[in-house]
Write a protein that holds these residues in place. Structure first.
Motif, PDB file in Angstrom:
ATOM      1  N   SER A  38      -7.300   7.645   3.104  1.00 13.33           N
ATOM      2  CA  SER A  38      -7.026   7.734   4.289  1.00 13.33           C
ATOM      3  C   SER A  38      -5.789   6.643   4.662  1.00 13.33           C
ATOM      4  O   SER A  38      -5.013   7.155   5.642  1.00 13.33           O
ATOM      5  N   GLY A  39      -6.053   5.526   4.047  1.00 15.83           N
ATOM      6  CA  GLY A  39      -4.784   4.659   4.461  1.00 15.83           C
ATOM      7  C   GLY A  39      -5.153   3.774   5.816  1.00 15.83           C
ATOM      8  O   GLY A  39      -4.517   3.192   6.176  1.00 15.83           O
ATOM      9  N   ILE A  40      -6.340   4.407   6.690  1.00 16.11           N
ATOM     10  CA  ILE A  40      -6.485   3.784   8.011  1.00 16.11           C
ATOM     11  C   ILE A  40      -6.563   2.135   8.028  1.00 16.11           C
ATOM     12  O   ILE A  40      -6.170   1.695   9.147  1.00 16.11           O
ATOM     13  N   PHE A  41      -7.108   1.552   6.926  1.00 16.97           N
ATOM     14  CA  PHE A  41      -7.196   0.268   7.060  1.00 16.97           C
ATOM     15  C   PHE A  41      -5.990  -0.656   6.032  1.00 16.97           C
ATOM     16  O   PHE A  41      -6.330  -1.819   5.679  1.00 16.97           O
ATOM     17  N   SER A  42      -5.231   0.108   5.371  1.00 11.34           N
ATOM     18  CA  SER A  42      -4.431  -0.332   4.453  1.00 11.34           C
ATOM     19  C   SER A  42      -3.527  -1.267   4.920  1.00 11.34           C
ATOM     20  O   SER A  42      -3.001  -1.143   6.032  1.00 11.34           O
ATOM     21  N   GLY A  43      -3.410  -2.355   4.202  1.00 13.86           N
ATOM     22  CA  GLY A  43      -2.312  -3.253   4.211  1.00 13.86           C
ATOM     23  C   GLY A  43      -2.836  -4.394   5.615  1.00 13.86           C
ATOM     24  O   GLY A  43      -2.125  -5.266   5.835  1.00 13.86           O
ATOM     25  N   ILE A  44      -4.364  -4.375   5.684  1.00 16.29           N
ATOM     26  CA  ILE A  44      -4.765  -5.318   6.404  1.00 16.29           C
ATOM     27  C   ILE A  44      -5.615  -6.343   6.095  1.00 16.29           C
ATOM     28  O   ILE A  44      -6.182  -6.126   4.965  1.00 16.29           O
ATOM     29  N   THR A  45      -6.086  -7.425   6.577  1.00 17.84           N
ATOM     30  CA  THR A  45      -6.665  -8.422   6.196  1.00 17.84           C
ATOM     31  C   THR A  45      -8.144  -8.266   6.665  1.00 17.84           C
ATOM     32  O   THR A  45      -8.252  -7.472   7.428  1.00 17.84           O
ATOM     33  N   VAL A  46      -9.054  -8.876   6.084  1.00 19.39           N
ATOM     34  CA  VAL A  46     -10.580  -8.830   6.504  1.00 19.39           C
ATOM     35  C   VAL A  46     -10.591  -9.187   7.975  1.00 19.39           C
ATOM     36  O   VAL A  46     -11.313  -8.542   8.781  1.00 19.39           O
ATOM     37  N   LYS A  47     -10.002 -10.296   8.302  1.00 17.62           N
ATOM     38  CA  LYS A  47      -9.728 -10.863   9.760  1.00 17.62           C
ATOM     39  C   LYS A  47      -9.440  -9.545  10.529  1.00 17.62           C
ATOM     40  O   LYS A  47     -10.109  -9.308  11.510  1.00 17.62           O
ATOM     41  N   GLU A  48      -8.346  -9.033  10.277  1.00 25.43           N
ATOM     42  CA  GLU A  48      -7.676  -7.800  10.968  1.00 25.43           C
ATOM     43  C   GLU A  48      -8.765  -6.523  11.061  1.00 25.43           C
ATOM     44  O   GLU A  48      -8.932  -6.002  12.155  1.00 25.43           O
ATOM     45  N   TYR A  49      -9.367  -6.359   9.831  1.00 25.35           N
ATOM     46  CA  TYR A  49     -10.384  -5.310   9.889  1.00 25.35           C
ATOM     47  C   TYR A  49     -11.356  -5.362  10.830  1.00 25.35           C
ATOM     48  O   TYR A  49     -11.954  -4.643  11.609  1.00 25.35           O
ATOM     49  N   PHE A  50     -12.094  -6.718  11.054  1.00 23.10           N
ATOM     50  CA  PHE A  50     -13.229  -6.914  11.861  1.00 23.10           C
ATOM     51  C   PHE A  50     -12.771  -6.909  13.307  1.00 23.10           C
ATOM     52  O   PHE A  50     -13.444  -6.632  14.286  1.00 23.10           O
ATOM     53  N   LYS A  51     -11.626  -7.257  13.374  1.00 25.50           N
ATOM     54  CA  LYS A  51     -10.988  -7.069  14.935  1.00 25.50           C
ATOM     55  C   LYS A  51     -10.828  -5.427  15.276  1.00 25.50           C
ATOM     56  O   LYS A  51     -11.324  -5.276  16.376  1.00 25.50           O
ATOM     57  N   LYS A  52     -10.391  -4.952  14.282  1.00 21.02           N
ATOM     58  CA  LYS A  52     -10.138  -3.291  14.563  1.00 21.02           C
ATOM     59  C   LYS A  52     -11.363  -2.585  14.689  1.00 21.02           C
ATOM     60  O   LYS A  52     -11.596  -1.593  15.415  1.00 21.02           O
TER      61      LYS A  52
END
Length: 92
Positions: A38-52
């Protein structure tokens, strides 16, 4: 600790990529591939993932991903919450 194991995931990590995070979360194969595809979380870091992932809009977006049903989304949320709960316990 969860089941007497400390997680190998730091929620502030800006170096780890999202694929490595999915592996450490031990997502099921179908869930893993659906998220990557899906690419919904592509290009982000772990920190950004937990925020999102804390955002309801992100959760709603997961329901639009082909191959992710309620069970898969629950898996993502529950495994993510294990990490967040672990960090929360040690902050207070």
């Amino acid at each position: 600790k969860y089941l007497d194991e400390a997680p190998l995931i730091e929620i502030d990590d800006e170096q780890m990529d999202i694929i490595e995070l999915f592996n450490l979360l031990a997502l099921s194969t179908g869930t893993f591939h659906a998220l990557v595809r899906s690419g919904i979380f592509s290009g982000i870091t772990v920190k950004e993932y937990f925020k999102k992932i804390k955002c309801n809009d992100t959760i709603n977006s997961l329901f639009e991903v082909r191959g992710l049903g309620e069970k898969a989304i629950s898996e993502i949320i529950e495994k993510t919450n294990i990490i967040l709960d672990y960090v929360f316990i040690f902050l207070f």
